[in-house]
Design a protein around this motif. Structure first.
Motif, PDB file in Angstrom:
ATOM      1  N   LEU A  92      -5.419  -0.199   2.317  1.00 23.99           N
ATOM      2  CA  LEU A  92      -4.638  -1.047   1.420  1.00 23.99           C
ATOM      3  C   LEU A  92      -3.245  -1.204   2.023  1.00 23.99           C
ATOM      4  O   LEU A  92      -2.579  -0.205   2.336  1.00 23.99           O
ATOM      5  N   VAL A  93      -2.801  -2.433   2.188  1.00 21.27           N
ATOM      6  CA  VAL A  93      -1.473  -2.713   2.743  1.00 21.27           C
ATOM      7  C   VAL A  93      -0.712  -3.527   1.694  1.00 21.27           C
ATOM      8  O   VAL A  93      -1.067  -4.668   1.408  1.00 21.27           O
ATOM      9  N   ILE A  94       0.319  -2.913   1.113  1.00 24.12           N
ATOM     10  CA  ILE A  94       1.011  -3.524  -0.028  1.00 24.12           C
ATOM     11  C   ILE A  94       2.461  -3.843   0.324  1.00 24.12           C
ATOM     12  O   ILE A  94       3.198  -2.997   0.833  1.00 24.12           O
ATOM     13  N   ASP A  95       2.840  -5.071   0.046  1.00 28.88           N
ATOM     14  CA  ASP A  95       4.207  -5.552   0.250  1.00 28.88           C
ATOM     15  C   ASP A  95       5.136  -4.907  -0.789  1.00 28.88           C
ATOM     16  O   ASP A  95       4.888  -4.980  -1.995  1.00 28.88           O
ATOM     17  N   VAL A  96       6.228  -4.272  -0.314  1.00 32.37           N
ATOM     18  CA  VAL A  96       7.204  -3.671  -1.236  1.00 32.37           C
ATOM     19  C   VAL A  96       8.592  -4.256  -0.994  1.00 32.37           C
ATOM     20  O   VAL A  96       9.613  -3.586  -1.182  1.00 32.37           O
ATOM     21  N   LEU A 132      -3.436   4.022   2.444  1.00 33.03           N
ATOM     22  CA  LEU A 132      -2.395   3.160   1.863  1.00 33.03           C
ATOM     23  C   LEU A 132      -1.213   3.029   2.812  1.00 33.03           C
ATOM     24  O   LEU A 132      -0.717   4.034   3.331  1.00 33.03           O
ATOM     25  N   ILE A 133      -0.797   1.796   3.009  1.00 32.19           N
ATOM     26  CA  ILE A 133       0.398   1.493   3.796  1.00 32.19           C
ATOM     27  C   ILE A 133       1.270   0.559   2.982  1.00 32.19           C
ATOM     28  O   ILE A 133       0.779  -0.404   2.381  1.00 32.19           O
ATOM     29  N   SER A 134       2.555   0.845   2.945  1.00 39.44           N
ATOM     30  CA  SER A 134       3.510  -0.066   2.320  1.00 39.44           C
ATOM     31  C   SER A 134       4.367  -0.677   3.424  1.00 39.44           C
ATOM     32  O   SER A 134       4.575  -0.065   4.480  1.00 39.44           O
ATOM     33  N   PHE A 135       4.831  -1.897   3.189  1.00 38.76           N
ATOM     34  CA  PHE A 135       5.689  -2.512   4.204  1.00 38.76           C
ATOM     35  C   PHE A 135       6.754  -3.381   3.544  1.00 38.76           C
ATOM     36  O   PHE A 135       6.526  -4.044   2.539  1.00 38.76           O
ATOM     37  N   HIS A 195     -12.048  -2.239   6.954  1.00 41.25           N
ATOM     38  CA  HIS A 195     -11.542  -3.474   6.355  1.00 41.25           C
ATOM     39  C   HIS A 195     -10.098  -3.223   5.930  1.00 41.25           C
ATOM     40  O   HIS A 195      -9.772  -2.162   5.395  1.00 41.25           O
ATOM     41  N   ILE A 196      -9.247  -4.202   6.189  1.00 35.63           N
ATOM     42  CA  ILE A 196      -7.849  -4.145   5.743  1.00 35.63           C
ATOM     43  C   ILE A 196      -7.673  -5.121   4.589  1.00 35.63           C
ATOM     44  O   ILE A 196      -8.085  -6.282   4.681  1.00 35.63           O
ATOM     45  N   VAL A 197      -7.075  -4.641   3.499  1.00 43.10           N
ATOM     46  CA  VAL A 197      -6.777  -5.492   2.343  1.00 43.10           C
ATOM     47  C   VAL A 197      -5.262  -5.528   2.184  1.00 43.10           C
ATOM     48  O   VAL A 197      -4.638  -4.513   1.868  1.00 43.10           O
ATOM     49  N   MET A 198      -4.666  -6.683   2.456  1.00 46.89           N
ATOM     50  CA  MET A 198      -3.207  -6.808   2.400  1.00 46.89           C
ATOM     51  C   MET A 198      -2.793  -7.687   1.231  1.00 46.89           C
ATOM     52  O   MET A 198      -3.289  -8.802   1.075  1.00 46.89           O
ATOM     53  N   MET A 199      -1.878  -7.161   0.419  1.00 44.86           N
ATOM     54  CA  MET A 199      -1.352  -7.926  -0.705  1.00 44.86           C
ATOM     55  C   MET A 199       0.129  -8.179  -0.473  1.00 44.86           C
ATOM     56  O   MET A 199       0.893  -7.238  -0.254  1.00 44.86           O
ATOM     57  N   SER A 200       0.514  -9.444  -0.508  1.00 41.23           N
ATOM     58  CA  SER A 200       1.913  -9.807  -0.296  1.00 41.23           C
ATOM     59  C   SER A 200       2.259 -10.978  -1.200  1.00 41.23           C
ATOM     60  O   SER A 200       1.371 -11.668  -1.704  1.00 41.23           O
TER      61      SER A 200
END
Length: 325
Positions: A92-96, A132-135, A195-200
């Motif tokens: 999970l890659v979430i925009d912060v 989990l990754i935040s960016f 699988h990478i799931v990115m939310m931005s």
């Protein structure tokens, strides 16, 4: 045909069933011909009365159908089934970035994103390693891929907003985590699918170009090279704003770039402008990621129906004709 049946040669037994049907018809015809040899019509009417049982051939017809179904069962019909994955890796890659504090999605984009991401972690099948990754201006790995989904949920609650949006860094960090896990599991060939799931919600700001060596498009191409699909979720509305230093700043979603990232990385693109829509997106992703299609034996329904019809045939024969077919 072998892809649909494990033992297709058993289907040749249908020829035997057809032969039985032809033989039965021959016997009925021969019986009538023998009856017509009687010269005395009165006696003929007694031997073969005109009012015959209209359903006398139903039992044998049902039996022949049952035999066909049982023959198909013997041939081992195959069917595709959706089954939970035993192993997989999802990042999970979430925009912060600060734009995630916009209130165009109640209560805020980041709060809704946290709620939906935790539900996704809850619903994900147990055999999947979740990370989990935040960016924002940089990417931070908060949880390395692990089957302990609760660890990801705890980290989601602790997400902190920061300046700028480095979309590419988020994807690169996710790729690195997947590669590291794959190395531990014996290399890419032996590793489970990832699988990478990115939310931005917004446009990349660091670096300026998405095609920069550290940009979002470059990262998406790298993911495609590594055969890691990237699905993107564009979260928010075109009218979103945030207050920074007392000034209202527009923060519209950037569907175009996120859609191209998904396309370059052979993933799926989604949009969501509310918590309910975001939950539905995650539910769709869960079905896609958490399950796989496997081809397996599908003879059971054919066996059941064939057996039931065989029993029905016997019952009809005893009821209608007072004898077995």
């Amino acid at each position: 045909m072998s892809s649909f049946f494990s033992n297709p040669w058993y289907l040749l037994f249908i020829l035997v069933v057809i032969g039985l049907g032809v033989f039965y018809a021959y016997i009925i015809r021969a019986r009538k011909q023998r009856a017509y040899r009687f010269a005395n019509l009165d006696l003929l009417n007694k031997v073969a009365p005109p009012k015959r049982n209209r359903f006398e051939h139903v039992p044998i017809a049902v039996l022949l159908v049952a035999l066909v179904l049982l023959t198909v069962a013997m041939a081992g019909p195959q069917a595709d089934r959706k089954v939970p994955r035993n192993k997989a890796t999802v990042m999970l890659v979430i925009d912060v970035s600060r734009s995630m504090n916009s209130t165009d999605v109640a209560p805020t984009r980041i709060k809704a994103a946290q709620a939906a991401a935790k539900k996704f972690a809850d619903d994900l099948t147990d055999g999947i390693n979740l990370g989990l990754i935040s960016f924002a201006g940089t990417a931070s790995t908060l949880v390395s891929p692990t089957p302990d989904h609760n660890a990801t949920k705890v980290a989601i609650d602790k997400l902190q907003l920061a300046d700028k949006t480095a979309t590419g860094e988020g994807i690169f960090a996710a790729i690195q985590q997947i590669k590291t896990l794959n190395a531990v599991l014996g290399g890419d060939a032996a590793a489970p699918p990832a699988h990478i799931v990115m939310m931005s919600d917004g446009k990349q700001t660091v670096p300026d170009s998405l095609d920069d060596p550290r940009g979002g498009f470059t990262a998406a191409r790298k993911a495609a090279e590594e055969k890691i699909p990237v699905s993107t979720i564009s979260f928010g509305t075109l009218t979103g704003t945030v207050t920074l230093e007392g000034e209202q700043i527009p923060v519209p979603v950037d569907d175009a770039s996120l859609k191209k990232i998904a396309s370059l990385a052979h993933g799926s693109f989604f949009t969501a402008s509310s918590l309910d829509e975001l939950n539905q997106v995650y539910a769709d992703l869960q079905k896609k990621i958490g399950y796989e299609i496997r081809r397996g034996d599908n003879s059971r329904p054919w066996l059941i129906w064939g057996s039931l019809l065989a029993v029905l045939s016997a019952a009809l024969a005893l009821t209608l004709n007072r004898r077995l077919p």
